[in-house]
Design an enzyme around this catalytic site. Structure first.
Site, PDB file in Angstrom:
ATOM      1  N   SER A 140      51.963  46.946  43.942  1.00 32.21           N
ATOM      2  CA  SER A 140      50.507  47.149  43.952  1.00 32.21           C
ATOM      3  C   SER A 140      50.210  48.304  44.902  1.00 32.21           C
ATOM      4  CB  SER A 140      49.817  45.884  44.471  1.00 32.21           C
ATOM      5  OG  SER A 140      48.491  46.170  44.847  1.00 32.21           O
ATOM      6  N   TYR A 154      49.581  38.974  50.623  1.00 30.20           N
ATOM      7  CA  TYR A 154      49.895  39.581  49.315  1.00 30.20           C
ATOM      8  C   TYR A 154      50.388  41.019  49.504  1.00 30.20           C
ATOM      9  CZ  TYR A 154      48.794  41.585  44.673  1.00 30.20           C
ATOM     10  OH  TYR A 154      48.831  42.241  43.454  1.00 30.20           O
TER      11      TYR A 154
HETATM   12  P1  NAP Z   1      47.340  37.099  36.299  1.00 32.45           P
HETATM   13  O1  NAP Z   1      46.447  37.421  35.174  1.00 32.45           O
HETATM   14  O2  NAP Z   1      46.910  36.112  37.328  1.00 32.45           O
HETATM   15  O3  NAP Z   1      48.764  36.639  35.699  1.00 32.45           O
HETATM   16  C1  NAP Z   1      49.786  36.229  36.560  1.00 32.45           C
HETATM   17  C2  NAP Z   1      50.950  35.755  35.732  1.00 32.45           C
HETATM   18  O4  NAP Z   1      52.000  35.339  36.632  1.00 32.45           O
HETATM   19  C3  NAP Z   1      50.615  34.567  34.866  1.00 32.45           C
HETATM   20  O5  NAP Z   1      51.244  34.730  33.607  1.00 32.45           O
HETATM   21  C4  NAP Z   1      51.233  33.392  35.601  1.00 32.45           C
HETATM   22  O6  NAP Z   1      51.666  32.383  34.692  1.00 32.45           O
HETATM   23  C5  NAP Z   1      52.452  34.056  36.234  1.00 32.45           C
HETATM   24  N1  NAP Z   1      52.998  33.320  37.385  1.00 32.45           N
HETATM   25  C6  NAP Z   1      52.368  32.988  38.538  1.00 32.45           C
HETATM   26  N2  NAP Z   1      53.207  32.309  39.337  1.00 32.45           N
HETATM   27  C7  NAP Z   1      54.391  32.225  38.664  1.00 32.45           C
HETATM   28  C8  NAP Z   1      55.639  31.643  38.970  1.00 32.45           C
HETATM   29  N3  NAP Z   1      55.856  30.992  40.135  1.00 32.45           N
HETATM   30  N4  NAP Z   1      56.650  31.732  38.060  1.00 32.45           N
HETATM   31  C9  NAP Z   1      56.432  32.356  36.871  1.00 32.45           C
HETATM   32  N5  NAP Z   1      55.266  32.922  36.531  1.00 32.45           N
HETATM   33  C10 NAP Z   1      54.261  32.852  37.418  1.00 32.45           C
HETATM   34  O7  NAP Z   1      47.721  38.407  37.116  1.00 32.45           O
HETATM   35  P2  NAP Z   1      47.861  39.947  36.696  1.00 32.45           P
HETATM   36  O8  NAP Z   1      46.703  40.641  37.233  1.00 32.45           O
HETATM   37  O9  NAP Z   1      48.239  40.093  35.260  1.00 32.45           O
HETATM   38  O10 NAP Z   1      49.092  40.331  37.630  1.00 32.45           O
HETATM   39  C11 NAP Z   1      50.397  40.608  37.155  1.00 32.45           C
HETATM   40  C12 NAP Z   1      51.159  41.339  38.255  1.00 32.45           C
HETATM   41  O11 NAP Z   1      50.492  42.563  38.565  1.00 32.45           O
HETATM   42  C13 NAP Z   1      51.213  40.544  39.563  1.00 32.45           C
HETATM   43  O12 NAP Z   1      52.476  40.732  40.175  1.00 32.45           O
HETATM   44  C14 NAP Z   1      50.126  41.184  40.405  1.00 32.45           C
HETATM   45  O13 NAP Z   1      50.364  41.036  41.778  1.00 32.45           O
HETATM   46  C15 NAP Z   1      50.241  42.632  39.959  1.00 32.45           C
HETATM   47  N6  NAP Z   1      49.035  43.447  40.206  1.00 32.45           N
HETATM   48  C16 NAP Z   1      47.829  43.061  39.700  1.00 32.45           C
HETATM   49  C17 NAP Z   1      46.708  43.854  39.966  1.00 32.45           C
HETATM   50  C18 NAP Z   1      45.332  43.494  39.459  1.00 32.45           C
HETATM   51  O14 NAP Z   1      44.329  44.122  39.906  1.00 32.45           O
HETATM   52  N7  NAP Z   1      45.194  42.541  38.533  1.00 32.45           N
HETATM   53  C19 NAP Z   1      46.843  45.017  40.734  1.00 32.45           C
HETATM   54  C20 NAP Z   1      48.085  45.369  41.222  1.00 32.45           C
HETATM   55  C21 NAP Z   1      49.183  44.580  40.945  1.00 32.45           C
HETATM   56  P3  NAP Z   1      51.327  30.810  34.847  1.00 32.45           P
HETATM   57  O15 NAP Z   1      49.838  30.651  34.778  1.00 32.45           O
HETATM   58  O16 NAP Z   1      52.059  30.212  33.702  1.00 32.45           O
HETATM   59  O17 NAP Z   1      51.885  30.394  36.190  1.00 32.45           O
END
Ligand code: NAP
Length: 246
Positions: A140, A154
């Protein structure tokens, strides 16, 4: 034979968009999830319908070593190979500094960083045996900019991802390219609690004046897995719409 992409945390958000992007590029897909079984299964059905490809859904908490091992065994049993690992699973627990707890800090590190290590280790062994493969780790911009004290745990986990990436690139050279994608704000459920005013202020700090769509991150991830990116290794690619410094 089709290549296989394993995407952790693929039940929604960036992971789900990445699963679709790889399926559209002709990969068979492994959708990992931890809790959201329905979402993962619906996505698999949709992908198999829309693209001529096979999807395997595997429940595994990435921070649980036994579950990770079982997941990788299932992938090998089904496809007998894995070509791309996208370490995307992640959580955030934003609170004031005062409300931060050791337990929550450890939970975040366990999923975002230790989980990434565990899956990389299990899949990396196979990639080394195959003498080919790609690992793309999702960090991130918070890892670098650290603007939000609310997410300091985080941010620390995501800074660790950059270090892990560089070490894994060394460990798996010259066979496996290991890179980090560092997204800025993305429209996913991770940000569903943000209010309109906060989002509007954050957009003013972005040259493109908006949050990314998950597909815009997924395309960069897919590019890093492609032959076009064969000489990109051990590095970080920011996908943040441009930082407005004014
Ligand atoms: P999201 O919509 O909350 O999705 C998170 C995913 O991770 C879900 O599929 C969830 O599945 C899974 N997950 C959580 N804990 C887990 C575990 N212990 N084992 C396996 N799966 C797990 O988040 P997102 O925004 O798509 O984020 C995806 C990645 O991008 C993350 O690493 C996040 O830090 C990064 N990121 C996001 C942003 C942003 O602004 N959204 C910015 C920078 C980086 P379940 O519900 O099945 O647990």
């Amino acid at each position: 034979m089709k290549k296989v992409a394993l995407i952790t945390g693929a039940s929604r958000g960036i992971g789900a968009a990445t699963a679709k992007e790889f399926a559209a590029s002709g990969y068979n897909i492994v959708i990992n999830y931890n809790q959201s079984a329905e979402e993962a299964k619906n996505l698999a059905r949709q992908i198999e319908q829309d693209f001529n490809t096979e999807c395997l859904c595997v429940k595994a908490d990435v921070s649980n070593e036994e579950e990770v091992k079982r997941m990788v065994d299932k992938v090998i049993t089904k496809f007998n190979r894995v070509d791309v690992l996208v370490n995307n699973a992640g959580i955030a627990i934003d609170t004031t500094l005062e409300d931060k707890t050791k337990d929550n800090f450890l939970k975040i590190l366990e999923v975002n960083l230790v989980g990434m290590f565990l899956v990389s280790k299990a899949v990396g062994k196979i990639l080394l045996e195959q003498q080919s493969g790609k690992i793309i780790n999702i960090s991130s911009t918070n890892a670098i900019d650290t603007e939000y004290v609310y997410s300091l745990d985080y941010d620390a986990s995501k800074a660790g991802v950059i270090s892990l990436t560089k070490n894994l690139a060394k460990a798996y050279a010259p066979y496996v390219n290991v890179n980090t994608v560092a997204p800025g704000w993305v429209n996913t459920s991770m940000n569903k609690e943000l209010d309109k005013e906060y989002i509007s202020n954050e957009c003013k700090k972005i040259l493109l004046n908006r949050f990314a769509q998950p597909a815009e991150i997924a395309k960069v991830i897919r590019f890093l897995a492609s032959d076009e990116a064969s000489y990109i290794n051990g590095t970080i690619i920011r996908v943040d719409g441009g930082v407005n410094n004014e």
